[in-house]
Write an enzyme that holds these catalytic residues in place. Structure first.
Site: not given
Ligand code: GLA
Length: 669
Positions: A104, A142-143, A297, A305, A345
């Protein structure tokens, strides 16, 4: 309102299961669920064909059990059809290679085709859910992260920012090695194949990379703000340690900062967790907007992983969640609900096992859910009150990544060591940007302010002049904002307030250290390593001298009375004993109340709501610890208690107290 919930992927599980999941969530006391942030291929299976019905039904099921919903925009992971159609949308790595499909975060945030597709999916989602009664907000993407070595986009950014090649040639000093650019297309990105780059070019490139995500996030925010004015907009950031984006810039456009807190990730299978590192993550995230934040989170099980991390010990999941609350979180969302059976994951453990069993982790969180029901309303909106600020400069961090000066010179490690020294004394700290208003603080620490603008220098000087206590550390004031070495003695624009000049410096070999002899003879074992500034005071007093090498006897640590305040200059990378001495001195100069140093793993932190103090006693140790409280002033609102003043805090346990704000800190030891 306090938000307590979980990250859920209904698209991973048969629909018949959703109701049971939602029922268990409600039983755990959850009131919020984050959904859909990786569901693009389910929401838009073919270009322009949308499929929202499944998500409608999932939201319906969750809402029928009392859940509110934060929707993720799904742009962090593009469907295969999109990337196949637009191979130019892949991000380019420092090697010059484009990423290929398979994981991703593989897109270029500046790519026009990707941005067009982003607009379309975000508009469609916003349109669909703008008035949905269960939807309260959005998590964008996301991140955000990585650096995209996209040369045309970098050149466009430079043009917008600097307008002409003359300005750029002057700014970067391209006379050096004959790099004078005569056409925009000649400007490179600092690929690894190009060797050690021009520092000015590299710093501007890092800024561009950060801005590229800020800009891409804004594209989504503009759509959501317009269509869903009542919704809250957030992004899940990655705490203090994430180095590639200027988080102050990223947070500026958001309503709410949230972040992902993984004390035991698979990248770190060490036995111990450093509670101060977690606390610094929270303080940094709170500081981005000086407001309560969420943990979007929160770790709910072992991370994994390909490798599986140490599993959270009984109590740790709850302890980490309370620690976040203690540092200003108004929302805790656990990652993830059920452990995935498929995909990268598979071993990132959720609250439920692969086979859907709710085991000890679910039970722990469910017990916390009961507590949150009774204290949530008191906690939400309460404030952390800090008298000490630490200035976090992404410019300095980026520039020191480009030129660390010494392989052992780490901006984040030094920042963290200073923070840890304060944390052990129970001192609350705000992490602030270089342009922050400092007037509310008694003491400010500016670690390794390597790139320093005139505005920040003037603000720090003014802070001391008006009575504050400032700590400046080695490699401050070395560069201007163009990453050019200043044309004046170091610490450059801070030499005046520090009353000191760096006469010479020494970069130490790995493992070497130099003892520091302090004026206060009671301090033993102080030493510096990595870097030694050899100081000549110009008005300041010497309080620490080098004990070895050709600069034995020369100043390493000074204090200068300036206006109504004081500035300390620390010219080396300090060991624990030296850090203790310097921080004690700073707190005394600033008149900051603090407890004694605690090494037993107990953290005491506080939030205030009007006249009420909420005190969190967090035991990060694997053994029970004793804490004394004044029972006339405090009542225990979370945790077991027998009515005496000596509280036993169980291993990885939490006790929460409520009392009058004015004396909360002094009365808990
Ligand atoms: C990050 C991501 C999640 C997931 C977690 C755990 O924080 O935002 O989507 O991937 O890591 O790997």
């Amino acid at each position: 309102m306090f938000y307590f919930g979980v990250d859920y992927y209904p698209e991973h599980w048969p629909e018949e299961r959703w109701n049971e999941d939602a029922r268990l969530m409600a039983e755990a006391g959850f009131n919020v669920v984050r959904l859909a942030e990786f569901a693009w291929s389910r929401l838009e299976p073919d270009e322009g064909t949308f499929s929202f019905e499944w998500l409608d039904r999932a939201i319906e099921v969750l809402a029928s059990h009392g859940m509110q919903v934060v929707l993720g925009t799904p742009t962090a992971s593009a469907p295969p059809w999109l990337m196949t159609k637009h191979p130019d949308a892949f991000l380019t790595r420092a090697s010059g290679d484009a990423v290929t499909y398979g994981n991703r975060r593989n897109y270029s945030p500046s790519n026009e085709a990707y941005r067009d597709h982003t607009r379309r999916i975000v508009e469609a989602m916003a349109q669909r859910y703008r008035e949905h009664p269960a939807v309260i907000g959005w998590q964008i993407d996301n991140e955000f992260g990585d650096r995209d070595y996209d040369a045309p986009a970098f050149r466009r950014w430079l043009r917008r920012r600097f307008g002409s090649l003359d300005v750029i040639n002057e700014r970067w000093g391209t006379a050096f090695w004959s790099h004078t650019y005569t056409d925009w297309d000649q400007i490179p990105v600092p690929l690894s194949t190009g060797g050690v780059p021009n520092p000015g070019l590299a710093l501007d490139f890092y800024r561009f990379c950060s801005d590229a995500y800020v800009d891409y996030q804004r594209l989504q925010i503009d759509i959501l703000r317009e269509r869903c004015p009542g919704h809250v907009i957030t992004h899940n950031l990655m705490g203090f340690r994430y180095p590639l984006i200027d988080y102050f810039d990223l947070a500026a456009d958001l309503d709410l900062v949230s972040w992902d807190n993984y004390p035991r990730g698979f990248w770190n299978i060490a036995a111990d967790v450093d509670p101060s590192a977690l606390a610094l993550g929270h303080a940094t995230m709170r500081g981005l907007k000086d407001r309560p934040f969420w943990v979007m989170e929160a770790q709910a099980g072992a991370g994994g992983w390909d490798i599986v991390s140490v599993a959270p010990k009984p109590g740790e999941i709850r302890l980490w969640a309370y620690q976040a609350i203690a540092h200003g979180a108004d929302g805790i969302v656990f990652f993830r609900w059920r452990t995935a059976r498929h995909g990268t994951e598979q071993y990132w453990h959720g609250l439920l096992e692969h086979d859907a069993r709710p085991g000890r982790r679910y039970d722990e969180v469910k017990a916390m859910g009961q507590e949150i029901r009774s204290i949530g309303a008191d906690v939400a909106g309460s404030k952390v009150h800090a008298e000490v600020a630490m200035v976090l400069s992404y410019d300095a961090r980026f520039a020191l990544e480009i030129q660390p000066n010494n392989p052992g010179f780490s901006y984040p490690d030094q920042f963290q060591a200073l923070y840890r020294t304060l944390h052990r004394r129970g001192v609350a700290v705000d992490v602030v940007s270089p342009s922050a208003d400092l007037s509310a603080y008694r003491a400010v620490i500016a670690p390794a302010l390597y790139v320093l603008g005139e505005g920040t220098a003037a603000a720090l000087e003014g802070f001391v002049e008006r009575g504050g206590a400032l700590l400046v550390t080695a490699r401050a004031g070395v560069k201007d904002e163009g990453n050019v070495v200043v044309d004046r003695p170091l610490p450059g624009l801070l030499a005046n307030v520090c009353g000191v000049v760096v006469e010479e410096y020494d970069s130490l070999p790995a493992g070497a250290s130099n003892p520091i002899v302090l004026a206060d003879a009671s301090v033993r074992g102080a030493a510096g390593s990595v870097w030694c500034d050899i100081l000549t005071p110009h008005g300041g007093d010497v309080i620490g001298r080098y004990g070895g090498d050709h600069y034995e006897g020369r100043a390493a640590l000074t204090v200068n009375a300036f206006g109504a305040g004081h500035a300390l200059y620390l010219g080396t990378v300090a060991n624990g004993a030296l850090l203790d001495a310097v921080i004690e001195r700073l707190l005394t100069l600033g008149g900051v109340e603090h407890g004694p140093r605690r090494d037993d793993g107990v953290e005491i932190a506080m939030r205030r709501q009007g006249d009420t103090a909420l005190v969190f006693v967090l035991n990060h140790a694997a053994e029970a610890r004793m804490v004394h409280i004044d029972r006339d002033r405090y009542r225990v609102i979370v945790g077991d208690h027998d009515g005496t003043s000596e509280l036993t805090v169980p291993p990885f346990g939490v006790i929460m107290l409520s009392g009058r704000a004015d004396d909360a800190r002094a009365e808990t030891t």
